[in-house]
Design a protein around this motif. Structure first.
Motif, PDB file in Angstrom:
ATOM      1  N   MET A  51     -12.879   1.364  -3.936  1.00 12.25           N
ATOM      2  CA  MET A  51     -11.633   0.616  -4.082  1.00 12.25           C
ATOM      3  C   MET A  51     -11.907  -0.745  -4.725  1.00 12.25           C
ATOM      4  O   MET A  51     -12.747  -1.501  -4.236  1.00 12.25           O
ATOM      5  CB  MET A  51     -10.980   0.420  -2.716  1.00 12.25           C
ATOM      6  CG  MET A  51      -9.639  -0.305  -2.791  1.00 12.25           C
ATOM      7  SD  MET A  51      -8.864  -0.511  -1.183  1.00 12.25           S
ATOM      8  CE  MET A  51     -10.006  -1.676  -0.434  1.00 12.25           C
ATOM      9  N   PRO A  52     -11.224  -1.069  -5.801  1.00 11.22           N
ATOM     10  CA  PRO A  52     -11.427  -2.384  -6.413  1.00 11.22           C
ATOM     11  C   PRO A  52     -10.766  -3.473  -5.595  1.00 11.22           C
ATOM     12  O   PRO A  52      -9.838  -3.230  -4.829  1.00 11.22           O
ATOM     13  CB  PRO A  52     -10.761  -2.231  -7.784  1.00 11.22           C
ATOM     14  CG  PRO A  52      -9.698  -1.214  -7.551  1.00 11.22           C
ATOM     15  CD  PRO A  52     -10.258  -0.243  -6.541  1.00 11.22           C
ATOM     16  N   LEU A  54      -8.369  -6.400  -5.590  1.00  8.91           N
ATOM     17  CA  LEU A  54      -7.255  -6.892  -6.398  1.00  8.91           C
ATOM     18  C   LEU A  54      -6.664  -8.129  -5.744  1.00  8.91           C
ATOM     19  O   LEU A  54      -6.482  -8.171  -4.521  1.00  8.91           O
ATOM     20  CB  LEU A  54      -6.164  -5.823  -6.535  1.00  8.91           C
ATOM     21  CG  LEU A  54      -6.591  -4.513  -7.203  1.00  8.91           C
ATOM     22  CD1 LEU A  54      -5.394  -3.571  -7.270  1.00  8.91           C
ATOM     23  CD2 LEU A  54      -7.153  -4.759  -8.578  1.00  8.91           C
ATOM     24  N   ILE A  73      -2.591  -6.810 -13.720  1.00 10.93           N
ATOM     25  CA  ILE A  73      -3.405  -5.812 -13.031  1.00 10.93           C
ATOM     26  C   ILE A  73      -3.295  -4.501 -13.791  1.00 10.93           C
ATOM     27  O   ILE A  73      -2.202  -4.061 -14.155  1.00 10.93           O
ATOM     28  CB  ILE A  73      -2.931  -5.635 -11.576  1.00 10.93           C
ATOM     29  CG1 ILE A  73      -3.018  -6.971 -10.834  1.00 10.93           C
ATOM     30  CG2 ILE A  73      -3.770  -4.582 -10.859  1.00 10.93           C
ATOM     31  CD1 ILE A  73      -2.463  -6.922  -9.438  1.00 10.93           C
ATOM     32  N   SER A  76      -4.712   1.574 -13.701  1.00 11.99           N
ATOM     33  CA  SER A  76      -5.753   2.417 -13.097  1.00 11.99           C
ATOM     34  C   SER A  76      -6.296   1.799 -11.809  1.00 11.99           C
ATOM     35  O   SER A  76      -6.610   2.511 -10.853  1.00 11.99           O
ATOM     36  CB  SER A  76      -6.884   2.644 -14.105  1.00 11.99           C
ATOM     37  OG  SER A  76      -7.449   1.402 -14.502  1.00 11.99           O
ATOM     38  N   ASP A  77      -6.400   0.449 -11.777  1.00 10.64           N
ATOM     39  CA  ASP A  77      -6.864  -0.200 -10.549  1.00 10.64           C
ATOM     40  C   ASP A  77      -5.845  -0.045  -9.423  1.00 10.64           C
ATOM     41  O   ASP A  77      -6.210   0.184  -8.264  1.00 10.64           O
ATOM     42  CB  ASP A  77      -7.124  -1.680 -10.812  1.00 10.64           C
ATOM     43  CG  ASP A  77      -8.316  -1.902 -11.741  1.00 10.64           C
ATOM     44  OD1 ASP A  77      -9.098  -0.948 -11.912  1.00 10.64           O
ATOM     45  OD2 ASP A  77      -8.443  -3.014 -12.285  1.00 10.64           O
ATOM     46  N   LEU A  78      -4.563  -0.160  -9.751  1.00  9.53           N
ATOM     47  CA  LEU A  78      -3.548   0.049  -8.730  1.00  9.53           C
ATOM     48  C   LEU A  78      -3.566   1.475  -8.200  1.00  9.53           C
ATOM     49  O   LEU A  78      -3.390   1.728  -7.005  1.00  9.53           O
ATOM     50  CB  LEU A  78      -2.163  -0.277  -9.298  1.00  9.53           C
ATOM     51  CG  LEU A  78      -1.858  -1.756  -9.555  1.00  9.53           C
ATOM     52  CD1 LEU A  78      -0.506  -1.892 -10.243  1.00  9.53           C
ATOM     53  CD2 LEU A  78      -1.860  -2.542  -8.256  1.00  9.53           C
ATOM     54  N   ALA A  80      -6.194   3.407  -8.125  1.00  8.06           N
ATOM     55  CA  ALA A  80      -7.392   3.559  -7.307  1.00  8.06           C
ATOM     56  C   ALA A  80      -7.155   3.043  -5.892  1.00  8.06           C
ATOM     57  O   ALA A  80      -7.617   3.632  -4.907  1.00  8.06           O
ATOM     58  CB  ALA A  80      -8.558   2.825  -7.960  1.00  8.06           C
ATOM     59  N   VAL A  81      -6.426   1.956  -5.767  1.00  9.87           N
ATOM     60  CA  VAL A  81      -6.060   1.462  -4.437  1.00  9.87           C
ATOM     61  C   VAL A  81      -5.159   2.468  -3.729  1.00  9.87           C
ATOM     62  O   VAL A  81      -5.286   2.715  -2.520  1.00  9.87           O
ATOM     63  CB  VAL A  81      -5.363   0.090  -4.562  1.00  9.87           C
ATOM     64  CG1 VAL A  81      -4.847  -0.380  -3.208  1.00  9.87           C
ATOM     65  CG2 VAL A  81      -6.313  -0.937  -5.142  1.00  9.87           C
ATOM     66  N   HIS A 114      -3.423  10.876 -11.165  1.00  9.12           N
ATOM     67  CA  HIS A 114      -4.272   9.731 -11.491  1.00  9.12           C
ATOM     68  C   HIS A 114      -5.230  10.040 -12.635  1.00  9.12           C
ATOM     69  O   HIS A 114      -5.525   9.178 -13.468  1.00  9.12           O
ATOM     70  CB  HIS A 114      -5.050   9.309 -10.250  1.00  9.12           C
ATOM     71  CG  HIS A 114      -6.085   8.248 -10.516  1.00  9.12           C
ATOM     72  ND1 HIS A 114      -5.757   7.057 -11.115  1.00  9.12           N
ATOM     73  CD2 HIS A 114      -7.417   8.217 -10.277  1.00  9.12           C
ATOM     74  CE1 HIS A 114      -6.860   6.314 -11.238  1.00  9.12           C
ATOM     75  NE2 HIS A 114      -7.884   7.008 -10.730  1.00  9.12           N
TER      76      HIS A 114
END
Length: 358
Positions: A51-52, A54, A73, A76-78, A80-81, A114
């Motif tokens: 999990m990144p 953020l 943001i 892709s990071d959202l 991943a969360v 995703h």
């Protein structure tokens, strides 16, 4: 001495807490190893990246400008969360049945979404078929070439053999510039554009001034909601000095006649428009038109312009450019619908007297 031994003792305790092998804290080191192995196994089972971290602070919070700025943001990071919080809350989560997503393939569907590419706009699975364009134009070989008429087509003045370059604009050019400014005239830019309207050269000679008055009256008839603005423009033009105007006869080329010239020309034009028979004007407008709807359109346009002219006359009265006697004459003729030639002559004499009084 004692401080050195204490330092060594703390170092050993730190090493044992991190999972070191030696020392008296083997039990704590084994517990940390078990936690790391458990986390590693969970990551392998979930099969998604870690999990990144953020920064989801509200814009405006922070001390520096960079902290207060809106943070961008990556999607892709959202996502991943999102993959790290797939399980529903254990307590206090009771959504309605039609809103609960509790299928067995729920996690798999989220992971597949995703992994797929990001699509903007309509992301529905069904692709709507595009309609084939319908060709309505005839074939090119069936089209007749355009005929160029050298007499009627537009030509630049420099290509005219009789063209002579002059330093002053003609009345036609002056009225074109004046009309362009009238089309832009508004209440918010009245002072600036009215000055530009005057500077086009409409005060150079009588013909240009008469043409400018015609433009103002036509605009007031077609735009009755701006009748007050055009009356205000006439009031401003009536206050100007016409010392250098050309085209006046010798008898009227006096300071007194120049002072009342604009008002006299304006009242004469308003009287001409008022005395035109509406039925005759409608018949002229629909002449040669066979379509009933188009005839009705032009007839309504003539009536709209006539009503706009009445409103323009009333706005001129508000600016004290028309006497009460003329207003009473207009009201009587509108109510009775009959105007004799003698009354028309008296109205014209009243316009001249009013201009003389001014």
């Amino acid at each position: 001495g004692r401080h050195g031994r204490d330092g060594n003792h703390h170092n050993r305790n730190d090493r044992n807490d991190r999972g070191g092998g030696g020392g008296g804290h083997r039990r704590g080191g084994n517990r940390n190893n078990d936690n790391r192995n458990h986390n590693r196994n969970r990551r392998q089972e979930s099969n998604h990246p870690p999990m990144p971290l953020l920064d989801l602070c509200v814009p405006g919070q922070g001390k520096t400008d960079s902290q207060k700025a809106v943070s961008r943001i990556i999607a892709s990071d959202l996502m991943a969360v999102r993959l790290h919080f797939l399980d529903a809350p254990e307590e206090g989560f009771n959504p309605p049945d039609h809103c609960a997503w509790a299928t067995e393939t729920r996690v798999t569907e989220i992971q597949e979404a995703h992994q797929g590419p990001n699509v903007l706009g309509d992301v529905s699975a069904e692709k709507r078929p595009r309609k084939k364009p319908v060709e309505t134009a005839p074939a090119l070989e069936d089209c007749k070439p355009l005929e160029v008429n050298d007499e009627t087509r537009w030509k630049a003045k420099v290509f005219d053999p009789n063209f002579k370059e002059t330093t002053t604009d003609s009345n036609e050019d002056i009225l074109k510039k004046a009309l362009l400014i009238l089309n832009k005239l508004s209440l918010t830019k009245f002072d600036k554009l009215s000055d530009a309207f005057i500077s086009t050269g409409i005060m150079n000679n009588v013909d240009a001034l008469n043409g400018a008055i015609g433009l103002i009256v036509d605009k007031a008839q077609g735009e009755p909601h701006f009748a007050s603005m055009y009356a205000q423009l006439c009031y401003k033009l009536a206050k100007l000095q016409l010392d250098d105007i050309e085209g006046l006869p010798e008898k009227k080329n006096t300071p007194k006649e120049k002072k009342k010239l604009f008002k006299k020309l304006l009242l004469t034009r308003c009287q001409q428009e008022f005395e035109i028979d509406t039925a005759h004007k409608i018949a002229t407008a629909i002449e040669g038109i066979e379509d009933k709807e188009e005839q009705g359109y032009h007839a309504n346009l003539v009536k709209k312009h006539y009503l706009g002219h009445m409103r323009f006359i009333g706005e001129l009265y508000h600016f004290d450019m028309i006497k009460i006697d003329i207003m009473l004459f207009c009201l009587e003729s509108l109510l009775t619908g009959e105007v004799t030639e003698e009354e028309k002559k008296e109205n014209k004499d009243g316009n001249d007297e009013e201009a003389d009084e001014e």
